[in-house]
Write an enzyme that holds these catalytic residues in place. Structure first.
Site, short mmCIF file in Angstrom:
data_model
loop_
_atom_site.label_atom_id
_atom_site.label_comp_id
_atom_site.label_asym_id
_atom_site.label_seq_id
_atom_site.Cartn_x
_atom_site.Cartn_y
_atom_site.Cartn_z
CE LYS A 48 -62.43 -64.56 55.02
NZ LYS A 48 -63.35 -63.89 54.08
CB THR B 40 -62.18 -66.81 51.27
OG1 THR B 40 -63.13 -65.74 51.22
CG2 THR B 40 -61.49 -66.96 49.93
NE ARG C 228 -20.92 -52.93 63.81
CZ ARG C 228 -21.52 -53.22 62.66
NH1 ARG C 228 -21.98 -52.26 61.89
NH2 ARG C 228 -21.66 -54.48 62.27
CD GLN D 229 -23.05 -58.88 56.13
OE1 GLN D 229 -22.69 -58.39 57.21
NE2 GLN D 229 -23.16 -58.16 55.02
CG HIS E 235 -27.68 -48.36 60.64
ND1 HIS E 235 -26.60 -49.19 60.46
CD2 HIS E 235 -28.42 -48.46 59.51
CE1 HIS E 235 -26.68 -49.76 59.28
NE2 HIS E 235 -27.78 -49.36 58.68
#
Length: 301
Positions: free
Chosen positions: A12, A57, A180, A229, A257
């Site tokens: 469910k 369910t 950035r 990363q 971005h």
């Protein structure tokens, strides 16, 4: 051509349950979205239509509501653990139960003196942002696997981030950036070493969740980033370093971005001040950080 049944199960999905605990004039709120998946000796319902081993369910949904009433919701993890163990111990055909929970946070509205006098301060709430607390509990009848985490936690560093030194080919147009904006939406799951197999008491779910969330934020803010990363690894490592009960951290970080807007047509210089926030396409950085020597968890289907 012969065929056979592969992995299969039923459950469910997305049972919404809100539990109000009344402590006099002060109320406490738990708002969950619960999904249950069961697997086991269920081949005959697929092959012959024999539903002898199939728990409806609708019964799963009702169990969620009944348990919220009978046992309360001390934490998302504790509630999921109770549900998972119930299904694998009460149904002979069930060999494995997985319970996933999303918890939506509500913040108490601060009352002024007039509304406090009317008693409104204790039962008025406002939803907090988009961040959602999540957990996944798997019970195979022998041990638990508990994954806790969060989704939708949006963070941004306006400096201390660069991206340079990557390979280039004829299709590369991206300019290297030495300063950035780095923004992402943190989706994190951490796996506890606790499995319920005599390895001590249950972790303090709420306390660990709060500390791990803070670790993710601190690592993001304090890491000078050469790549998303690198930031991902530092975030996962800090959670493990500061939380002995956590053995593994899984992170999915979409790169939100932010591109500098070209203001030269207007006779203006854009000195890293005005950006266009693009929603798609986006880079998706994913990774897992493990405690050295930690045992592998139960595979998730």
């Amino acid at each position: 051509m012969a065929t056979v049944l592969g992995p299969a199960g039923h459950g469910k999905a997305e049972t919404r349950v809100v539990r109000v605990t009344r402590d006099g004039a002060t109320h406490h709120l738990k708002d969950l979205n619960v999904s249950i998946a069961l697997a086991g000796d269920l081949e005959q319902t697929y092959l012959t239509g024999d539903n002898t081993g199939v728990l409806p369910t609708d019964t799963m949904k009702n169990t969620v509501y009944a348990f919220a009433k009978e046992h309360g919701i001390p934490s998302a993890e504790a509630f999921a653990l109770r549900l998972a163990r119930h299904f694998v111990t009460s149904q002979p055909s069930v060999r494995r139960a997985s319970v996933r929970v999303e918890e939506y946070a509500w913040e108490r509205i601060t009352a002024d003196s007039r509304s406090a006098a009317r008693g409104g301060a204790g039962h008025s709430f406002v939803r907090q942002g988009r961040q959602v607390r999540v957990c996944r509990v798997t019970d195979d009848g022998q041990r638990y696997q508990v994954l806790s985490g969060l989704s939708g936690l949006t963070v941004l560093n306006s400096t201390d981030s660069e991206f340079r030194g990557y390979p280039r080919d004829r299709y590369t147009t991206l300019a290297e950036a030495s300063d950035r904006v780095l923004a992402t939406e943190v989706n994190a799951l951490w796996r506890y070493g606790w499995t319920g197999e005599g390895d001590g008491p249950e972790p303090a779910w709420d306390a660990v969740h709060a500390r791990a969330t803070q670790d993710l934020l601190e690592a993001f803010a304090e890491t000078y980033s050469h790549s998303l990363q690198q930031t991902l690894y530092r975030m996962g490592a800090q959670v493990i370093e500061n939380n002995p009960s956590v053995d593994e951290v899984r992170l999915s970080l979409p790169n939100k971005h932010h591109f500098l807007v070209d203001l030269e047509p207007f006779g203006l210089k854009n000195d890293n001040e005005v950006y266009f926030a693009a929603d798609r396409p986006y880079g998706l950085i994913e990774g897992t950080v493990l405690r050295e020597g930690a045992e592998a968890g139960i595979p998730e289907e």
